[in-house]
Design a protein around this motif. Structure first.
Motif, PDB file in Angstrom:
ATOM      1  N   PRO A  39       0.864  -1.185   0.000  1.00 32.72           N
ATOM      2  CA  PRO A  39       0.000   0.000   0.000  1.00 32.72           C
ATOM      3  C   PRO A  39       0.900   1.235   0.000  1.00 32.72           C
ATOM      4  CG  PRO A  39       0.101  -0.944   2.196  1.00 32.72           C
ATOM      5  CD  PRO A  39       0.865  -1.881   1.297  1.00 32.72           C
ATOM      6  N   VAL A  40       0.434   2.315  -0.614  1.00 36.12           N
ATOM      7  CA  VAL A  40       1.307   3.460  -0.856  1.00 36.12           C
ATOM      8  C   VAL A  40       0.775   4.706  -0.136  1.00 36.12           C
ATOM      9  CG1 VAL A  40       2.430   4.858  -2.630  1.00 36.12           C
ATOM     10  CG2 VAL A  40       1.771   2.504  -3.146  1.00 36.12           C
ATOM     11  N   ILE A  41       1.686   5.406   0.531  1.00 38.03           N
ATOM     12  CA  ILE A  41       1.390   6.749   1.030  1.00 38.03           C
ATOM     13  C   ILE A  41       1.676   7.694  -0.118  1.00 38.03           C
ATOM     14  CG2 ILE A  41       1.883   8.478   2.799  1.00 38.03           C
ATOM     15  CD1 ILE A  41       3.005   6.224   4.546  1.00 38.03           C
ATOM     16  N   TYR A  42       0.614   8.308  -0.661  1.00 32.58           N
ATOM     17  CA  TYR A  42       0.739   9.003  -1.945  1.00 32.58           C
ATOM     18  C   TYR A  42       0.131  10.401  -1.864  1.00 32.58           C
ATOM     19  CZ  TYR A  42       1.182   9.167  -7.061  1.00 32.58           C
ATOM     20  OH  TYR A  42       1.546   9.476  -8.336  1.00 32.58           O
ATOM     21  N   ASN A  43       0.467  11.234  -2.855  1.00 32.68           N
ATOM     22  CA  ASN A  43      -0.022  12.620  -2.847  1.00 32.68           C
ATOM     23  C   ASN A  43      -1.508  12.692  -3.204  1.00 32.68           C
ATOM     24  OD1 ASN A  43      -0.508  13.116  -5.786  1.00 32.68           O
ATOM     25  ND2 ASN A  43       1.657  12.565  -5.915  1.00 32.68           N
ATOM     26  N   SER A  75      -3.703   9.190  -7.830  1.00 35.30           N
ATOM     27  CA  SER A  75      -4.346   9.316  -6.509  1.00 35.30           C
ATOM     28  C   SER A  75      -5.767   8.765  -6.550  1.00 35.30           C
ATOM     29  CB  SER A  75      -4.390  10.785  -6.086  1.00 35.30           C
ATOM     30  OG  SER A  75      -3.153  11.413  -6.235  1.00 35.30           O
ATOM     31  N   GLU A  76      -6.467   9.011  -7.670  1.00 34.58           N
ATOM     32  CA  GLU A  76      -7.849   8.556  -7.805  1.00 34.58           C
ATOM     33  C   GLU A  76      -7.915   7.028  -7.857  1.00 34.58           C
ATOM     34  OE1 GLU A  76      -9.197  10.537 -11.292  1.00 34.58           O
ATOM     35  OE2 GLU A  76      -8.689  12.540 -10.521  1.00 34.58           O
ATOM     36  N   TYR A  77      -6.960   6.400  -8.524  1.00 34.41           N
ATOM     37  CA  TYR A  77      -6.912   4.937  -8.545  1.00 34.41           C
ATOM     38  C   TYR A  77      -6.742   4.395  -7.123  1.00 34.41           C
ATOM     39  CZ  TYR A  77      -6.151   4.595 -13.662  1.00 34.41           C
ATOM     40  OH  TYR A  77      -6.270   4.644 -15.023  1.00 34.41           O
ATOM     41  N   TYR A 137      -9.602   2.112  -4.926  1.00 30.98           N
ATOM     42  CA  TYR A 137      -9.370   0.721  -4.527  1.00 30.98           C
ATOM     43  C   TYR A 137      -8.956   0.599  -3.062  1.00 30.98           C
ATOM     44  CZ  TYR A 137      -9.809  -1.615  -9.049  1.00 30.98           C
ATOM     45  OH  TYR A 137     -10.297  -2.172 -10.209  1.00 30.98           O
ATOM     46  N   ASP A 138      -8.892   1.712  -2.347  1.00 32.62           N
ATOM     47  CA  ASP A 138      -8.410   1.706  -0.963  1.00 32.62           C
ATOM     48  C   ASP A 138      -7.065   0.985  -0.895  1.00 32.62           C
ATOM     49  OD1 ASP A 138      -8.452   2.293   1.727  1.00 32.62           O
ATOM     50  OD2 ASP A 138      -9.546   0.466   2.271  1.00 32.62           O
ATOM     51  N   ALA A 139      -6.164   1.421  -1.813  1.00 28.89           N
ATOM     52  CA  ALA A 139      -4.872   0.751  -1.966  1.00 28.89           C
ATOM     53  C   ALA A 139      -3.747   1.510  -1.284  1.00 28.89           C
ATOM     54  CB  ALA A 139      -4.557   0.585  -3.462  1.00 28.89           C
ATOM     55  N   GLY A 140      -4.082   2.425  -0.385  1.00 28.53           N
ATOM     56  CA  GLY A 140      -3.064   3.187   0.324  1.00 28.53           C
ATOM     57  C   GLY A 140      -3.685   4.378   1.012  1.00 28.53           C
ATOM     58  N   TRP A 141      -2.895   5.446   1.211  1.00 30.36           N
ATOM     59  CA  TRP A 141      -3.343   6.647   1.896  1.00 30.36           C
ATOM     60  C   TRP A 141      -2.995   7.845   1.024  1.00 30.36           C
ATOM     61  CZ3 TRP A 141      -0.631   2.577   3.724  1.00 30.36           C
ATOM     62  CH2 TRP A 141      -1.228   1.797   4.724  1.00 30.36           C
ATOM     63  N   ARG A 182      -4.697  -6.007  -6.335  1.00 34.16           N
ATOM     64  CA  ARG A 182      -5.936  -6.155  -7.102  1.00 34.16           C
ATOM     65  C   ARG A 182      -6.090  -4.994  -8.095  1.00 34.16           C
ATOM     66  NH1 ARG A 182     -11.306  -4.617  -6.165  1.00 34.16           N
ATOM     67  NH2 ARG A 182     -10.757  -3.823  -4.080  1.00 34.16           N
ATOM     68  N   LEU A 183      -5.731  -3.789  -7.664  1.00 29.74           N
ATOM     69  CA  LEU A 183      -5.775  -2.636  -8.560  1.00 29.74           C
ATOM     70  C   LEU A 183      -4.889  -2.856  -9.779  1.00 29.74           C
ATOM     71  CD1 LEU A 183      -6.080   0.299  -9.516  1.00 29.74           C
ATOM     72  CD2 LEU A 183      -4.472   0.977  -7.724  1.00 29.74           C
ATOM     73  N   VAL A 184      -3.670  -3.306  -9.554  1.00 27.84           N
ATOM     74  CA  VAL A 184      -2.760  -3.540 -10.678  1.00 27.84           C
ATOM     75  C   VAL A 184      -3.308  -4.631 -11.581  1.00 27.84           C
ATOM     76  CG1 VAL A 184      -0.447  -4.307 -11.311  1.00 27.84           C
ATOM     77  CG2 VAL A 184      -0.753  -2.727  -9.392  1.00 27.84           C
TER      78      VAL A 184
END
Length: 797
Positions: free
Chosen positions: A671-675, A681-683, A687-691, A724-726
């Motif tokens: 999971p990624v801490i992202y901007n 960011s929308e992806y 998918y609740d794939a990070g923060w 799952r997103l990828v």
């Protein structure tokens, strides 16, 4: 001798004594039992003493004489009827054979029962270039030779593989099959009768293969130098149409024949208009222009198309009889045969790219060839993830495109910068090293590979390419916006880069980029570069950064581990977020940050704030600085970690970027801490794939870190969501479809401008860069090859 079949070598001759003096001795020296090899000369009424020469010096060669010149097809048929061998070898008199020539053909033709014909590998006379290494026919019946003119290399064209036809100048065929199927069609006289024979063999259930170990050397067109050009044109055009009429299945012929006839006729009009400076619009009934009264005499070359059509009409009763024979005995559908057309939409002698596309789209000719694998050359602007090498985002982007196209069945060849070789000569295999590019030889690499389509990754590379010499469609793929990158890399002034970007876009035939925001950004650039509205609609697509559908296995380590990876680039600034993270790790006295990266491995790019930042963070016992590692090692490290940290300070470059490293993190289950400001960011949110947080909001970043430490099960769940997103959105088998669809019918954009009009700017840029690196001598080394190339180019004009 037991185990060796009897082979008859038929050398067809017409006034070729000068060639026989080298051809026949080479046949006497082949490594094949003499009592299993019958040598025959079929002479087409020569008057240069050829027969007398052979009878006097080569009594072991059997001479079969024709009272008149009956041409290539009839002459070889005469020899086949007279031959004793189980197999026939047809060999032009302007060839000389390698010692393993016969054995190489026997080996290839023996691989399976359906194979009855094999074509030799043909080199030029001194063996420095390929002449024939496979067949690449056009849908209109024209023949092209794979490898023609390419410099010889031992590792090229080494596999036995199916081909539509063998070159009639050096081929082997089962004699009985040859006679049963009707031999060469004698109506052809010369040219393309080998295409017709090979095509007919496939229709009737047989197979033809390329024999890489059977080598001959050729005086190219040595026997046809005195044949008038306009007569050659009539034969080319007529014979190609003969093959079309006889060999396509009825369903295919209904689509191909009108396209061929309309395309050739329209092409004739355009060629004549250009040559004689006619304004075709004068003939339009609504034209307001005053009609010119000057007379125009169409020369013999112009009218060759009409003469060819006339001869086809005159021979229609014979052609339809031959067609009935072929179609009534058909054993194989066109769907299997047309896969052998390596380049069905390449250069068409009868018509230009615009006309070809109009007629093939109108009759859906492309639909016949949708499953044909294409040969694709990808120019990566950066280092590629070969075993033992590190990589960066743009290299991984190029690699992903290539792997996706390989999964679609295409043959993909990569070319990366020559500078990658420095210090890595032992790691990089020779066949990869031989195809590395330098800024002045991009077109030469393309000519060497002989692709059906070229993909250039990032516009600065296409700006440098002499696209006039790359005679196939070019796809420009843009990994990022390159808004401020060029300036921070020290490559030219902003106004120069504007001209260069437009110059590159003018050369492209199809455009792709990594995200929808980039797509909108580039639409205005494409318009400025002269792309029509229709071209911008039909020839552009978004292909997100994507990776393999096969996901890495996760083996997380015990201690909570954050990772940050990537090359140090001056337009990226993760300092706020990384500082907060390290502060939290130290405060808790638990958890670890593993930091990967360093200066760029190929380009001399300043690292910006990174070296000071890394030096400061590395003083923490909670930080491990691993530097630049190979791509395999990096993926292993990611698969053992728990969370990826990817927060960058906002700027225009970052806003439009679709970051490769982020996709790779998620591919590895992180999971990624992202901007909170970019398209990706929308992806991640969806998918609740990070923060997703503001990269400069320290308190929001601390809250995310608190949650990660407090709820490890949520971290694991978001990691699964990331994969799952990828798998569902950023899987290269799914995202490649627009590019694959274009490649199936790829053509040159009608309004494309491939001229190389920026060479002085390139020269000046190289001089500046190399002056700063090494002074005046470095300038000479940098620009010297380019000046020599430019001088040769101007002289050629």
């Amino acid at each position: 001798m037991a185990g060796y079949p009897l082979v008859t070598v038929i050398v067809l001759n017409y006034n070729g004594r000068r060639h026989l003096e080298q051809c026949l001795p080479s046949l006497l020296q082949v490594d094949y039992p003499a009592d299993c090899l019958e040598l025959m000369l079929v002479d087409n009424a020569s008057n240069d003493g050829s027969v007398e020469f052979v009878q006097a010096h080569y009594p072991q060669v059997r001479v079969v004489r024709s009272p008149e010149n009956i041409g290539f097809a009839a002459g070889n048929n005469l020899g086949a009827r007279e031959a004793s061998g189980q197999y026939l070898i047809f060999l032009n008199n302007d060839m000389r054979a390698d010692r393993q020539f016969v054995k190489g053909l026997i080996a290839a033709i023996s691989i399976e029962p359906e194979v009855v014909c094999a074509g030799a590998k043909i080199l030029n006379w001194d063996g420095s270039k390929f002449d024939f290494a496979g067949a690449a026919p056009h849908f209109a019946g024209y023949a092209y030779q794979v490898g023609f003119g390419k410099p010889f290399a031992e590792h090229l064209f080494r596999e036995v593989q199916p081909i539509l036809f063998a070159c009639g100048g050096a081929m082997m065929i089962d004699r009985q099959v040859f006679l049963n199927v009707g031999g060469f069609d004698e109506k052809y006289f010369i040219y393309f009768e080998d295409v017709d024979l090979g095509w007919r063999l496939w229709v009737l259930g047989y197979k033809v293969v390329f024999a890489p170990d059977a080598v001959v050397y050729h005086h190219h067109h040595g026997t046809m130098r005195n044949f008038l050009d306009y007569r050659k044109r009539v034969l080319y055009k007529r014979n190609a149409l003969y093959s079309v009429i006889k060999n396509y299945h009825e369903d295919s012929l209904r689509r191909v024949l009108p396209a061929v006839l309309l395309g050739a006729t329209s092409g004739l009009v355009e060629q004549a208009a250009r040559k004689h400076r006619l304004d075709i619009s004068e003939f339009h009934i609504k034209s307001a222009k005053r009609s010119s009264k000057r007379r125009v005499c169409i020369d013999k070359e112009d009218i060759s198309t009409l003469v060819a059509f006339h001869e086809v009409v005159e021979n229609l009763p014979y052609l339809m009889e031959r067609r009935r024979f072929v179609q009534e005995h058909r054993k194989r559908p066109d769907s299997e045969i047309l896969n052998l057309f390596r380049a069905p939409m390449r250069h068409w002698p009868d018509a230009g790219a615009r006309i070809q596309r109009l007629v093939t789209e109108a009759f859906d000719v492309q639909g016949l060839f949708l499953k044909i694998p294409r040969r694709i050359l990808i120019f990566s602007s950066d280092i590629l993830p070969y075993p033992g090498l590190p990589t960066v985002g743009s290299g991984l982007r190029a690699w992903g495109l290539g792997q996706a196209l390989q999964h679609q069945g295409h043959e993909v060849i990569f070319s990366m910068p020559y500078a990658v070789l420095q210090g890595r000569e032992r790691i990089i295999p020779p066949d990869i090293a031989d195809l590395t590019w330098q800024w002045h030889n991009l077109h030469e690499v393309a000519q060497q590979v002989e692709p059906d389509v070229v993909i250039v990754c990032n516009w600065p590379l296409l700006d440098l390419m002499d696209a006039e010499k790359v005679e196939v469609p070019i796809i420009l793929d843009q990994h990022g916006p390159h808004l401020i990158e060029r300036e921070l890399q020290g490559f030219g002034r902003p106004q120069d880069n504007v001209r260069r970007k437009l110059n590159a876009l003018r050369k492209a035939d199809y455009f792709t980029c990594a995200g929808h925001r980039q797509y909108q950004y580039f639409q205005s650039w494409l318009e400025k570069a002269g792309w029509t509205e229709q071209e911008r609609h039909e020839r552009t697509a978004v292909i997100p950064v994507s990776l393999s559908p096969t996901l890495p296995e996760r083996i997380p380590c015990e201690e909570l581990t954050f990772v940050y990876g990537g090359v140090f680039l001056p337009w990226q600034d993760p300092s706020v977020g990384l500082s907060v993270l390290v502060e939290e790790l130290e405060r808790r006295n638990q958890g670890r940050l593993r930091l990967f990266g360093g200066r760029h491995m190929v380009y001399p790019v300043e690292p910006g704030i990174f070296e000071e930042l890394v030096a400061r963070l590395s003083r923490s016992p909670r930080v491990t600085v691993a530097g630049i590692v190979t791509h395999e090692e990096l993926i292993k490290e990611y698969s053992q970690a728990h969370v990826a940290f990817d927060l960058m300070k906002r700027n225009p470059e970052r806003e439009l970027a679709f970051t490769t490293r982020t996709v790779e993190y998620m591919w590895c289950g992180l999971p990624v801490i992202y901007n909170n400001y970019s398209e990706l960011s929308e992806y991640i949110q969806g998918y609740d794939a990070g923060w997703v947080v503001d990269p400069e909001d320290r308190e929001a970043i601390r809250a995310v870190i608190d949650e990660i430490f407090a709820y490890p099960e949520r971290v694991a769940e978001r990691g699964r969501n990331a994969q799952r997103l990828v798998r569902e959105q950023l899987n290269w088998n799914l995202t490649i479809q627009p590019m694959d669809s274009f490649i199936q019918w790829a053509d040159i954009r009608p309004s494309a401008d491939r001229s190389q009009d920026q060479w002085l700017l390139h020269l000046w840029e190289r001089a500046l860069v190399h002056y700063h690196k090494g002074g005046a001598k470095a300038i000479v080394r940098a620009v010297g090859p380019y000046l020599r190339w430019r001088l040769q180019r101007l002289t050629a004009r």
